[in-house]
Design a protein around this motif. Structure first.
Motif, mmCIF file in Angstrom:
data_model
loop_
_atom_site.group_PDB
_atom_site.id
_atom_site.type_symbol
_atom_site.label_atom_id
_atom_site.label_comp_id
_atom_site.label_asym_id
_atom_site.label_seq_id
_atom_site.Cartn_x
_atom_site.Cartn_y
_atom_site.Cartn_z
ATOM 1 N N GLN A 1 17.796 -10.922 -33.534
ATOM 2 C CA GLN A 1 18.775 -10.243 -32.673
ATOM 3 C C GLN A 1 19.900 -11.205 -32.280
ATOM 4 O O GLN A 1 21.079 -10.851 -32.305
ATOM 5 N N LYS B 1 28.100 -10.487 -35.393
ATOM 6 C CA LYS B 1 28.903 -9.281 -35.161
ATOM 7 C C LYS B 1 30.065 -9.563 -34.198
ATOM 8 O O LYS B 1 31.215 -9.247 -34.482
ATOM 9 N N GLU C 1 25.362 -15.385 -26.040
ATOM 10 C CA GLU C 1 24.244 -14.876 -26.865
ATOM 11 C C GLU C 1 22.997 -15.743 -26.677
ATOM 12 O O GLU C 1 21.874 -15.243 -26.668
ATOM 13 N N ASN D 1 23.655 -10.388 -33.395
ATOM 14 C CA ASN D 1 24.652 -10.159 -32.325
ATOM 15 C C ASN D 1 25.803 -11.155 -32.422
ATOM 16 O O ASN D 1 26.972 -10.792 -32.290
#
Ligand SMILES: Cc1cc2nc3c(=O)[nH]c(=O)nc-3n(C[C@H](O)[C@H](O)[C@H](O)COP(=O)(O)OP(=O)(O)OC[C@H]3O[C@@H](n4cnc5c(N)ncnc54)[C@H](O)[C@@H]3O)c2cc1C
Length: 371
Positions: free
Chosen positions: A311, A318, A299, A315
């Motif tokens: 973001q 999640k 990431e 991300n």
């Protein structure tokens, strides 16, 4: 003012693996670790083989070390009745003294910088982190929190889980034993806890258990607890009577918490136990720490292109949940089963009759090889 790309707080498995991965992609990384290497840590020291391909890709070949290659599990109930089964994927036995040091040396040779100091506070302002240690202030664009199960920093960050007291303590020491088999990890049940045994790279046997503080306190010392509680299991009695402690004394940690945690805290990206700890009987905490470092590094590499912090945080949260949440839930279920004698006996009988069942149970708390 010097601004690092990434500052990593805590150089255990999650922090060191992130440092190695990110340094290979050209990030300028600083690790702040409170203790010098090498150092013993309270841990069962059985690492699932799922980490092998990823570690190899980072330039760490465990097969070239003296780690014990483990492919069997012996499980015993409180009365010492045991089953021995083949593990589907297996693992390796290596002391944290050696494993963390191996990763530290690798990170250093990749150009990662190290500061041996305790982080006391982390502030985020104007898209920058200011990280305060006992001695200085350091700055970075991104910060990784990989400071383990419980740290004074958790208090400073007012994390939810730190409000709750937990009854769990962990005890560990290395023992010399002529009888203990190579290639095997053992998990022995006793009243109020369980004890793991496996060989390390030196041939010494790691003896590590998790138990309730209240029952431990009643006995007054590790020696009394071992004699009066652990030795009620004949398997543990036989091990303790036929081996010799190598450490000067057992090492211990208290307040081991299995509460839910958050993967992002005040914009800091959490990895390893700082993001969530699985029950030790699953033997998967170290693999999860290493795996979370991989997910996070991916990431962060994507962030370098899109530069969108929201973001990045969304991300990572999640993917962390998708990858680990189910394992933590099953881990907690298995721990509850293991601490109930009747259910342990039924479970052992079922597992001894059906290797498929064991494989299925292990799959619920482990991942596939991380490529
Ligand atoms: C009793 C017990 C047995 C276990 N057995 C196993 C097993 O057999 N197999 C398995 O896979 N897992 C096992 N685990 C789980 C495993 O130990 C952890 O999941 C693993 O250590 C997590 O690595 P980490 O990098 O997140 O944390 P750690 O290895 O704990 O590293 C955190 C680092 O942060 C540093 N630090 C903390 N605070 C600060 C600060 N303020 N400033 C600077 N540095 C700081 C610490 O010194 C430490 O080096 C066991 C756990 C317990 C409690």
């Amino acid at each position: 003012m010097k601004i690092y790309d990434v500052i990593i707080i805590g150089g255990g498995l999650a922090g060191l693996t992130s440092a190695i991965d990110l340094s290979l992609s050209g990030f300028e990384v600083l690790v702040i670790e409170k203790d010098e290497y090498p150092k013993h840590k309270v841990c069962g020291e059985y690492v699932s083989n799922e980490v092998l391909p990823y570690l190899k890709r980072l330039g760490i070949d465990i097969e070239k070390t003296n780690a014990d290659q483990i492919d069997r599990l012996t499980l015993s109930n409180r009365n010492g009745k045991s089953v021995n089964v083949k593990l589907p994927l297996g693992g390796f036995g290596m002391s944290r003294y050696a494993l963390d040091y191996l990763l530290y040396e690798k990170a250093k040779s990749n150009g990662v910088k190290f500061q041996f100091d305790t982080v006391t506070d982390v502030e985020f302002e104007n898209e920058k982190f200011c990280i305060k240690t006992n001695r200085k202030e350091l700055y970075s664009e991104l910060a990784i929190g990989s400071f383990g199960k419980r740290s004074t920093l958790d208090k400073k960050l007012e994390r939810d889980f730190i409000q709750y007291k937990t009854p769990w303590i962990g005890i560990k020491a290395h023992y010399r034993s002529d009888d203990f088999p190579s290639g095997e990890v053992q998990l022995h049940n006793f009243e109020g806890g369980y004890c793991g045994l496996s060989k390390t790279e030196t041939g010494a046997v790691n003896f590590c258990y998790l138990t309730h503080y209240d029952s431990f306190k009643k006995e007054g010392s590790v020696e009394n607890f071992n004699t009066h509680i652990l030795k009620k299991n004949p398997e543990l009695k036989s091990f303790l009577d036929n081996s010799e402690i190598i450490f000067d004394k057992h090492i211990a940690i208290s307040q081991v918490s299995f509460q839910n945690k958050s993967a992002v805290e005040n914009h800091m990206l959490m990895a390893g136990d700082s993001a969530g700890l699985i029950h030790p009987l699953c033997g998967n905490g170290m693999a999860m720490a290493i795996h979370s470092a991989k997910l996070l590094s991916e990431e962060i590499k994507a962030f370098r292109k899109h530069k969108n912090r929201n973001q990045l945080e969304e991300n990572y949260s999640k993917i962390w949940k998708q990858t680990f949440r189910k394992r933590l839930t099953f881990g907690s279920l298995f721990q509850r089963l293991l601490l109930q004698p009747k259910l342990t006996n039924i479970g052992m009988l079922a597992v001894s009759k059906s290797p498929y069942l064991l494989k299925k149970m292990i799959q619920q708390t482990h991942g596939k090889p991380i490529s």
